[in-house]
Design an enzyme around this catalytic site. Structure first.
Site, PDB file in Angstrom:
ATOM      1  N   ASP A 120      47.306 -24.483  34.340  1.00 20.82           N
ATOM      2  CA  ASP A 120      46.239 -23.983  35.213  1.00 20.82           C
ATOM      3  C   ASP A 120      46.729 -22.701  35.878  1.00 20.82           C
ATOM      4  O   ASP A 120      46.699 -22.563  37.095  1.00 20.82           O
ATOM      5  CB  ASP A 120      45.856 -25.024  36.264  1.00 20.82           C
ATOM      6  CG  ASP A 120      44.581 -24.646  37.010  1.00 20.82           C
ATOM      7  OD1 ASP A 120      43.782 -23.831  36.498  1.00 20.82           O
ATOM      8  OD2 ASP A 120      44.386 -25.163  38.124  1.00 20.82           O
ATOM      9  N   LEU A 121      47.176 -21.785  35.054  1.00 18.78           N
ATOM     10  CA  LEU A 121      47.785 -20.564  35.562  1.00 18.78           C
ATOM     11  C   LEU A 121      46.706 -19.580  35.995  1.00 18.78           C
ATOM     12  O   LEU A 121      46.154 -18.843  35.201  1.00 18.78           O
ATOM     13  CB  LEU A 121      48.690 -19.950  34.502  1.00 18.78           C
ATOM     14  CG  LEU A 121      49.639 -18.900  35.023  1.00 18.78           C
ATOM     15  CD1 LEU A 121      50.542 -19.452  36.108  1.00 18.78           C
ATOM     16  CD2 LEU A 121      50.480 -18.346  33.897  1.00 18.78           C
TER      17      LEU A 121
END
Length: 192
Positions: A120-121
């Site tokens: 979930d960058l």
């Protein structure tokens, strides 16, 4: 409850999208450019952190986020009615969970470039010192695991405009974007 962590992730993503929607298009684009400039001042630090994460030995990572794992989770979430159909990307607005799943199955990549991924960058999950532009940390690692590197890149691409993303890819030493994988991993994110 088994789905509670995933539900929190979806709630966090909805909250993040709502925060982003609070800004007008021009104001949001200006804010993202400002943030990107701060990150770009020390781009090497951010790219270095990404390279370091992606270069960790996958056999040492106990968490799996590969396609077999995430596709099974996506199927389970559709069967359990856990996909937030009211908060989809515009291109999927009005789709049912079954339609999303069918598209996911149809576009599944034939191969994976497995690395240790954040999962979930987003800009919200990368901490940068505002004075120096240096990377100070990464948060929200609940989806960290062995996955295709394009998962992280797709999540980041969704947040950046074309120019900063192209500059990031150039610094990441990739020849260009894999549009099919970017589209697939953005779709996959709809399930979580």
């Amino acid at each position: 409850m088994a789905g509670a962590a995933g539900d929190r992730g979806a709630a966090d993503r909805r909250s993040s999208r709502r925060r982003a929607d609070d800004f007008s298009g021009a104001r949001r684009t200006g804010l993202l450019r400002l943030v990107w400039r701060a990150v770009a001042r020390r781009r090497g630090d951010v790219r270095g952190a990404r390279r370091a994460l992606h270069s960790l030995p996958i056999e040492d990572c106990p968490f799996r986020r590969d396609l077999d794992t995430t596709m099974a989770e996506a199927r389970s979430r559709v069967a359990g009615g856990l996909v937030d159909l009211d908060n989809l990307e515009d291109s999927y607005a009005g789709w049912t969970g079954e339609q999303l799943l069918a598209e996911l199955e149809r576009t599944r990549p034939a191969s994976e470039d497995l690395v240790v991924c954040h999962g979930d960058l987003t800009l919200d999950n990368v901490l940068v010192d505002p004075r120096t532009g240096g990377l100070t940390g990464v948060i929200d690692v609940g989806r960290l695991g062995v996955a295709d590197r394009w998962l992280d890149l797709a999540i980041l691409q969704r947040e950046l405009t074309e120019e900063p993303f192209a500059a990031f890819l150039a610094g990441y030493e990739l020849t260009g974007p894999d549009q099919d994988k970017l589209a697939f991993y953005i779709l996959l994110d709809e399930f979580f």
